[in-house]
Design a protein around this motif. Sequence first.
Motif, PDB file in Angstrom:
ATOM      1  N   GLY A   1      79.801  83.341 -34.195  1.00 10.46           N
ATOM      2  CA  GLY A   1      81.172  82.948 -34.458  1.00 10.46           C
ATOM      3  C   GLY A   1      81.326  81.630 -35.187  1.00 10.46           C
ATOM      4  N   GLY A   2      80.202  80.946 -35.493  1.00  7.34           N
ATOM      5  CA  GLY A   2      80.288  79.649 -36.168  1.00  7.34           C
ATOM      6  C   GLY A   2      79.261  78.686 -35.626  1.00  7.34           C
ATOM      7  N   LEU A   3      79.713  77.540 -35.111  1.00 11.87           N
ATOM      8  CA  LEU A   3      78.827  76.514 -34.589  1.00 11.87           C
ATOM      9  C   LEU A   3      79.172  76.203 -33.134  1.00 11.87           C
ATOM     10  N   GLU A   4      78.150  75.956 -32.350  1.00 13.31           N
ATOM     11  CA  GLU A   4      78.320  75.601 -30.945  1.00 13.31           C
ATOM     12  C   GLU A   4      77.531  74.321 -30.685  1.00 13.31           C
ATOM     13  N   THR A   5      78.108  73.378 -29.972  1.00  8.49           N
ATOM     14  CA  THR A   5      77.427  72.126 -29.649  1.00  8.49           C
ATOM     15  C   THR A   5      77.104  72.095 -28.163  1.00  8.49           C
ATOM     16  N   VAL A   6      75.825  71.848 -27.861  1.00 13.08           N
ATOM     17  CA  VAL A   6      75.384  71.784 -26.471  1.00 13.08           C
ATOM     18  C   VAL A   6      74.642  70.469 -26.245  1.00 13.08           C
ATOM     19  N   GLU A   7      74.594  70.053 -24.997  1.00 10.63           N
ATOM     20  CA  GLU A   7      73.849  68.854 -24.617  1.00 10.63           C
ATOM     21  C   GLU A   7      72.809  69.243 -23.583  1.00 10.63           C
ATOM     22  N   VAL A   8      71.559  68.839 -23.823  1.00 14.87           N
ATOM     23  CA  VAL A   8      70.479  69.146 -22.889  1.00 14.87           C
ATOM     24  C   VAL A   8      69.771  67.859 -22.505  1.00 14.87           C
ATOM     25  N   SER A   9      69.310  67.813 -21.274  1.00 13.41           N
ATOM     26  CA  SER A   9      68.541  66.666 -20.804  1.00 13.41           C
ATOM     27  C   SER A   9      67.071  66.875 -21.134  1.00 13.41           C
ATOM     28  N   LEU A  10      66.377  65.802 -21.429  1.00 19.43           N
ATOM     29  CA  LEU A  10      64.940  65.857 -21.662  1.00 19.43           C
ATOM     30  C   LEU A  10      64.201  65.833 -20.338  1.00 19.43           C
ATOM     31  N   PRO A  11      63.061  66.517 -20.251  1.00 20.67           N
ATOM     32  CA  PRO A  11      62.368  67.286 -21.283  1.00 20.67           C
ATOM     33  C   PRO A  11      63.090  68.595 -21.586  1.00 20.67           C
TER      34      PRO A  11
END
Length: 254
Positions: free
Chosen positions: A167-177
Amino acid sequence: MSMKILVGCKRVIDYAVKIRVRPDKMGVVTEGVKHSMNPFDEIAVEEAIRMKEAKKASEVIAVRCYSTIQQETLRTALAMGADRAIHVEVPAKDCENLGPAQVSKVLAALARREGASLVLLGKQAIDDDSNATAQMTAAHLDWPQATYASKVSSCDGKLTVTREVDGGLETVEVSLPAVVSADLRLNEPRYATLPNIMKAKKKKLDKLSLGDVGVELRQHLAVVAVSDPPTRQAGVTVDSVDSLIEALRHAGRI
């Protein structure tokens, strides 16, 4: 910043080569055929190097899992700017059994062994189009994942990843590692210059066996047959909608 990045480098038939099916219909012809780094992995290598140049990472480690005689892909990654490389050597007779299920176990084992904070891979390889290695690696490590990345930024031990979705672009946030897979528009890989190619010959390239990383190859899939796609039939010109419907009905399309 002490973050280590482990980046995968798969050797595939060059994208510009016309693929030919073997006479026995059990694979494609690879002998005497030009090979190069998988384009999506090349993008992943470039992104890892950019993160180091931006002081977001301390070391970039290129990894490859295949037979003992093929190291040019790792040398290319070193010439691009990776700090060192690891070649997990696999007996030639076992190479045909290598797939995402096996390679993901090797990558997960190396991530633990090296204390990596980020595993960065191409979203898929252009030879098998599996698009599964990154996801399986994340599952083995029990790490968060962000696939199809078209933009990656790092801050305070987290990654903000823009993903390309239907559908386009999605922004996600993930913690390291974490595990991230690179999509086509993430960056434009640099060319390895001659001076850097010469420097790459002096960089460290470790050789490990499957036993060294505690992985045993088990075949999960069997190739039944490989064939060329069917030849596309010539089109038919019609002069009206009624003629189009009749042509489709005659072809069994409706």
